[in-house]
Design a protein around this motif. Sequence first.
Motif, short mmCIF file in Angstrom:
data_model
loop_
_atom_site.label_atom_id
_atom_site.label_comp_id
_atom_site.label_asym_id
_atom_site.label_seq_id
_atom_site.Cartn_x
_atom_site.Cartn_y
_atom_site.Cartn_z
N PRO A 68 1.35 -1.22 0.37
CA PRO A 68 0.78 0.22 -0.09
C PRO A 68 1.10 1.51 -0.37
O PRO A 68 0.24 2.28 -0.19
N GLN A 69 2.04 1.13 0.30
CA GLN A 69 2.96 2.43 -0.05
C GLN A 69 2.37 3.15 -1.44
O GLN A 69 2.95 2.65 -2.26
N ALA A 70 2.53 4.38 -0.92
CA ALA A 70 2.59 5.07 -2.30
C ALA A 70 4.09 5.44 -2.72
O ALA A 70 4.93 6.29 -2.40
N THR A 71 4.79 4.23 -3.68
CA THR A 71 5.99 4.75 -4.87
C THR A 71 5.64 4.49 -6.21
O THR A 71 4.83 4.84 -6.36
N GLU A 72 6.15 5.00 -6.72
CA GLU A 72 6.63 5.06 -8.14
C GLU A 72 6.57 3.97 -8.54
O GLU A 72 5.48 4.01 -9.38
N ILE A 74 5.22 -0.18 -8.74
CA ILE A 74 4.19 -0.78 -7.92
C ILE A 74 5.24 -2.07 -7.04
O ILE A 74 5.93 -2.53 -7.97
N THR A 75 4.65 -2.23 -5.70
CA THR A 75 6.27 -3.29 -4.76
C THR A 75 5.02 -4.36 -4.69
O THR A 75 3.56 -4.08 -4.30
N PHE A 76 5.29 -5.55 -4.11
CA PHE A 76 4.91 -6.97 -3.45
C PHE A 76 5.10 -7.59 -1.98
O PHE A 76 6.80 -7.24 -1.65
N TYR A 77 4.40 -8.09 -1.99
CA TYR A 77 4.82 -8.58 -0.41
C TYR A 77 4.13 -9.41 0.08
O TYR A 77 3.00 -9.43 0.03
N SER A 78 4.57 -10.78 0.79
CA SER A 78 4.22 -11.59 0.99
C SER A 78 3.93 -12.02 2.99
O SER A 78 5.09 -11.57 3.13
N THR A 79 2.86 -12.45 3.32
CA THR A 79 2.87 -12.09 4.58
C THR A 79 2.68 -13.58 5.23
O THR A 79 3.25 -14.70 6.26
N GLY A 80 1.98 -14.75 4.35
CA GLY A 80 1.65 -16.64 4.67
C GLY A 80 2.72 -16.62 4.50
O GLY A 80 3.91 -16.89 3.94
N GLN A 81 2.48 -17.97 4.27
CA GLN A 81 3.05 -19.24 4.07
C GLN A 81 3.22 -20.23 3.05
O GLN A 81 1.33 -20.87 3.62
N ALA A 82 3.45 -21.35 1.99
CA ALA A 82 2.80 -22.29 1.41
C ALA A 82 3.07 -23.20 1.98
O ALA A 82 4.19 -23.79 2.79
N ILE A 134 -0.69 -25.58 -1.13
CA ILE A 134 -1.64 -24.66 -0.93
C ILE A 134 -1.06 -24.41 0.55
O ILE A 134 -0.30 -23.95 1.10
N GLU A 135 -2.04 -22.72 0.27
CA GLU A 135 -1.96 -21.96 1.62
C GLU A 135 -3.77 -21.19 1.79
O GLU A 135 -3.98 -20.74 0.61
N GLN A 136 -3.91 -20.92 2.85
CA GLN A 136 -5.12 -20.49 3.53
C GLN A 136 -5.02 -19.54 3.88
O GLN A 136 -3.88 -18.97 4.66
N ALA A 137 -4.87 -17.55 3.24
CA ALA A 137 -4.39 -16.58 3.59
C ALA A 137 -6.39 -16.09 4.20
O ALA A 137 -7.37 -16.01 3.89
N ALA A 138 -5.90 -15.06 5.15
CA ALA A 138 -6.70 -14.13 6.05
C ALA A 138 -6.19 -13.27 6.31
O ALA A 138 -6.07 -12.93 7.66
N THR A 139 -6.32 -11.96 5.17
CA THR A 139 -5.31 -11.06 5.93
C THR A 139 -6.85 -9.53 5.00
O THR A 139 -7.59 -10.56 4.49
N GLU A 140 -5.97 -8.36 5.15
CA GLU A 140 -7.38 -7.45 5.03
C GLU A 140 -7.12 -7.18 3.77
O GLU A 140 -7.78 -6.82 3.25
N ALA A 141 -6.19 -7.89 3.05
CA ALA A 141 -6.57 -7.93 1.41
C ALA A 141 -6.57 -9.39 0.88
O ALA A 141 -7.08 -9.24 -0.02
N LEU A 142 -6.10 -9.91 1.88
CA LEU A 142 -6.76 -11.28 1.02
C LEU A 142 -7.54 -12.46 1.77
O LEU A 142 -7.75 -12.21 3.58
N SER A 143 -8.29 -13.40 1.15
CA SER A 143 -9.30 -14.44 1.71
C SER A 143 -9.19 -15.19 1.19
O SER A 143 -9.92 -15.24 0.26
N GLY A 144 -9.00 -17.38 1.67
CA GLY A 144 -9.20 -17.67 0.99
C GLY A 144 -8.26 -18.56 0.96
O GLY A 144 -7.24 -18.76 1.37
N LEU A 145 -8.84 -20.01 -0.14
CA LEU A 145 -7.86 -21.07 -0.28
C LEU A 145 -7.37 -21.01 -1.84
O LEU A 145 -7.64 -20.55 -3.10
N ALA A 146 -6.06 -21.48 -1.36
CA ALA A 146 -5.49 -21.06 -3.09
C ALA A 146 -3.84 -22.57 -2.64
O ALA A 146 -3.42 -22.72 -2.13
N ALA A 147 -4.47 -23.06 -3.98
CA ALA A 147 -3.51 -24.78 -3.40
C ALA A 147 -2.50 -24.33 -5.58
O ALA A 147 -3.28 -23.92 -6.06
#
Length: 505
Positions: A68-72, A74-82, A134-147
């Motif tokens: 969400p940082q305002a930069t020139e 787009i940047t990405f980051y991961s909070t969970g772990q597969a 597989i990873e199950q996410a539940a953050t302010e931005a991501l929610s759901g199951l992804a395999a």
Amino acid sequence: MSKTTKALRAGVTGVTGIVSAGAIAIGIAALVTVPLPEYIGTPPSLSVAPVPALQQRVCPGPLLEVSPQATEDITFYSTGQAQYSEASSEKNFDIWWLDAVDNLNDSLSAAPKVISVPPAESAEEAPLLAGNQIEQAATEALSGLAAASCTEPANDLWLVGGSTEVGRTTLLTLSNPTDVTATVSLEVFTEQGYIDSVAAEGIIVLPGEQRILSLAGYAPDAIAPVVRVMSVGGQILANLQQSVTRTLVPSGVEWIAPGSGAATQQIIAGVVLSGQHDHDRSEVSDVTSDLEPGIRILVPGEKNSEVTVTLLSNEGKKVEFTANLSAKKVTQLPTAGVPDGVYTVIITGQEPLVAGVRTVQDSSAASPLLEGTPAATPAPSAAPALVAPSASIGGGDFTWLASSSYLTDTVLIPVPVGPAPVVSFYNPANRTAEVTMSAPGQKDVVLTVKAGEMASAQLVADAKYTTQGAKGLVGGMTFIGSGFGSAIALNPANVLGSSITVYPR
């Protein structure tokens, strides 16, 4: 092989004799009925068997969020772990990690995983290797199951899925596990047609590196994108990650894997349709809402094509319809009127096409998988359940299923720790196939898949199955819970190719 027949000319002369017509006929009959000498030769040849090569599978890595940082840039980051599951026919295989240079999280848990195994020195066949995550996410931005499956890198891949509408984010990951720099170019198609973009060419992915791109930079406000990823130099694995937010509520996330490539027929096994009675019956032509399940199809060539879509259930029931599709424009066909159940979707066209299926898991919908559909039941397992996230999943989820190729006789299926894993096989051949799935500490799962039919069975999470008898079948594995789900296409083993016979000129 050649035949040579030499005809000898004979002259018959007579000063006083007269040859009768009967004698001539007898002579002709003798020439026809008496076999002449012949020579059948076998040309010299050499049978060359390819040397078994290193087997390598690349996993897409953990789920990503846009910073969400305002930069020139787009940047990405991961909070969970597969969570990963791997299997090989060899006792030892190598594991290493790519450098995710665009991920602000520089910990090892943020790196995409690579598994590889070299062939034994005296091996006549390449070793078997498979991996899934597989990873199950539940953050302010991501929610759901992804395999996702850990897949072989390639130079030409098709990704069918995603969206860049408002509230939808689709990221493209490009992973290069080779020792050669990959120069990547993209071809992007949407419901509006082919998008010509100079920025889609000359994307550099260094050896041992993963790059992350936003698809919105190439196809903004696209309802139904399809991406072709081509590389020169190093081979890559490409994946899409789609997430949805509805009125500030995260409502699903999914990995989208490469399909089987453009062909006149695409087969997608293990499609779970649930809550069909709740879906909008107005979506009976081109589906535009991602609250509805849909079959996304692209005819990438120059000619329009009529396509036939067949949905085949575990009970053998068929739903079939046809549609005329325009070349280079993505279309999403509905599943309206199809009852809940597990299906194989078969799309056949006059021209080569690519396809994928999106299913929807409502936040309150229950899974139909275990209501009479399993054809076999495994032994009880002490495998741990998927760890529930600290935050609840309230916005529902969705699943993207890719087409897959015909399986080889022996296939490894390492099942990650996910909810209610179910495997499905479709048999396109004209013979009955008997598939046996064996895992240490588990009862064998045996499926009889009749010609032209499909069958499904429940598997055990965190078990590693060796499957025998799957030659020529198409398979998929699905994870479904209440309000979330995901799926993995089963990939054929990369066994030793057939020997090549070489003839001299």
